[in-house]
Design an enzyme around this catalytic site. Structure first.
Site, PDB file in Angstrom:
ATOM      1  N   ASP A  91       1.276  -1.042  -0.130  1.00 28.31           N
ATOM      2  CA  ASP A  91      -0.313   0.005   0.189  1.00 28.31           C
ATOM      3  C   ASP A  91       0.913   1.362   0.043  1.00 28.31           C
ATOM      4  O   ASP A  91       1.762   1.548   1.190  1.00 28.31           O
ATOM      5  CB  ASP A  91      -1.035   0.201   1.632  1.00 28.31           C
ATOM      6  N   GLY A 186      -8.119   8.123   7.929  1.00 24.75           N
ATOM      7  CA  GLY A 186      -8.300   7.486   8.633  1.00 24.75           C
ATOM      8  C   GLY A 186      -9.627   8.370   9.383  1.00 24.75           C
ATOM      9  O   GLY A 186     -10.360   8.315   7.907  1.00 24.75           O
ATOM     10  N   GLY A 216     -11.459   4.083   3.113  1.00 27.20           N
ATOM     11  CA  GLY A 216     -12.931   3.054   3.821  1.00 27.20           C
ATOM     12  C   GLY A 216     -13.849   3.385   4.100  1.00 27.20           C
ATOM     13  O   GLY A 216     -14.256   3.322   3.861  1.00 27.20           O
ATOM     14  N   ASN A 238      -8.620   0.647   6.757  1.00 28.35           N
ATOM     15  CA  ASN A 238      -7.447   0.105   7.646  1.00 28.35           C
ATOM     16  C   ASN A 238      -8.195   0.740   9.148  1.00 28.35           C
ATOM     17  O   ASN A 238      -8.430  -0.064   9.749  1.00 28.35           O
ATOM     18  CB  ASN A 238      -5.967   1.089   7.042  1.00 28.35           C
ATOM     19  N   THR A 239      -8.463   2.843   9.016  1.00 32.49           N
ATOM     20  CA  THR A 239      -8.703   2.729  10.398  1.00 32.49           C
ATOM     21  C   THR A 239      -9.863   1.896  11.072  1.00 32.49           C
ATOM     22  O   THR A 239      -9.677   1.906  12.143  1.00 32.49           O
ATOM     23  CB  THR A 239      -8.860   3.890  10.477  1.00 32.49           C
TER      24      THR A 239
HETATM   25  P1  13P Z   1      -8.505   4.492   6.710  1.00 31.31           P
HETATM   26  O1  13P Z   1      -7.458   4.429   7.295  1.00 31.31           O
HETATM   27  O2  13P Z   1      -9.009   5.275   6.317  1.00 31.31           O
HETATM   28  O3  13P Z   1      -9.812   3.086   6.245  1.00 31.31           O
HETATM   29  O4  13P Z   1      -8.080   4.540   4.446  1.00 31.31           O
HETATM   30  C1  13P Z   1      -6.969   3.160   4.028  1.00 31.31           C
HETATM   31  C2  13P Z   1      -5.674   2.687   3.457  1.00 31.31           C
HETATM   32  O5  13P Z   1      -6.774   4.174   2.061  1.00 31.31           O
HETATM   33  C3  13P Z   1      -4.891   2.748   2.811  1.00 31.31           C
HETATM   34  O6  13P Z   1      -4.565   3.061   1.928  1.00 31.31           O
END
Ligand code: 13P
Length: 296
Positions: A91, A186, A216, A238-239
């Site tokens: 990523d 985030g 997302g 991720n968040t």
């Molecule tokens: P978030 O942490 O906002 O879910 O974003 C994750 C992301 O886009 C990783 O590339």
């Protein structure tokens, strides 16, 4: 060299092409450690969902290096008898060096994020890396414009993607395109209202390929669904998993279960178990929204 590790990992190209054609999105989930990886793989296997497991450069460093990540993911694919399609993806690779390193170590998918560079340099470097990656069976993601907010040290201004650039970069051999469409890494701030669907529509018309929605976590369901109908075929999360893990772990500690020495509540396998279950539950909920649940 690298290919010996590619026993079960798959290139994500077909995953995202199928998703694009059939209007659903593949979930890309960032991992941090063994618990994250295992919970996501178990959730994906149980729900028959194709999945992309991703590491930021920061997470690679945290876990010890690329060989740890490749070894851990491949080991879990074998030992947990995972049969659904799984891609291991870099990523936001910020430099050609990290992209090449991940490819050579056995990643089956990479992102070169040259969005911090002037566009011409981003395009040239993307082209060179696509050429390098052709010797290996890996899928390739590029980025134009930028994602707002911060992702593990990667900071973006949130500049919207340019359709002319989208058309041009889509022709250099990439498999998926990330672009700024008003999305933010985030937690979304209170003032944030919506993705820019107008931008997404223009970009999709220009590139006609699977597009990636970064940031997302926390986008309302109706917006996620609309974005998928307009060409989003991979959604990065991720968040949201981190918050689920945090909440479940907090409950365990607030209930003082970690202080129960008789039941050995301090055992890290017990302490981390509620967080792992929460990751799995959130994974299942999100892939249901994305429409990729059951598509393996
Ligand atoms: P978030 O942490 O906002 O879910 O974003 C994750 C992301 O886009 C990783 O590339």
């Amino acid at each position: 060299m690298a290919q010996i590790y590619h026993k079960k990992l798959v290139n994500a190209k077909n995953m995202v092409l199928n998703a694009h054609k059939n209007k659903y999105a593949i979930g890309h989930f960032n991992i941090n450690n063994l618990e994250w990886t295992k919970a996501i793989l178990e959730g994906a296997q149980e729900t028959k969902t194709p999945v992309i497991i991703a590491t930021s450069e920061g997470a690679i460093k945290y876990m010890g290096g690329v060989n740890v990540v490749v070894g851990m993911v491949n080991g879990l694919l074998d030992d947990l008898n995972i049969t659904i399609p799984v891609a291991l993806h870099l990523d936001h690779g910020q430099s050609p060096e990290i992209v090449k390193k991940c490819i050579e170590a056995g990643y089956s998918s990479v992102m070169f994020d040259g969005s911090h560079l002037p566009y011409g340099e981003n395009l040239t470097k993307t082209k060179e890396l696509v050429k390098f990656s052709e010797k290996f069976n890996v899928s390739f993601e590029a980025e134009i414009g930028s994602i707002g907010g911060e992702e593990d040290g990667v900071i973006g201004s949130g500049e919207l993607g340019d359709p002319i650039q989208a058309a041009e970069i889509s022709k250099v051999g990439i498999d998926m395109l990330a672009a700024g469409i008003g999305n933010i890494h985030g937690k979304y701030p209170d003032w944030w209202k919506s993705l820019s669907f107008e931008t997404l529509e223009k970009l999709q018309a220009a590139c006609k390929m699977p597009m990636v929605l970064h940031g997302g976590s926390g986008i309302p369901q109706d917006q996620v669904k609309k974005a998928i109908t307009l060409g989003i075929s991979k959604i990065n999360v991720n968040t949201e998993l981190q918050l689920s893990f945090r909440d479940a772990t907090r409950n365990y500690i607030e209930e003082k279960k970690d202080l129960d020495d008789v039941k050995k509540g301090f055992d890290p396998r017990k302490l981390l178990a509620p967080g792992s279950s929460a990751i799995k539950a959130t994974f299942t909920e999100l892939v249901t929204w994305f429409g990729s649940k059951g598509k393996a």
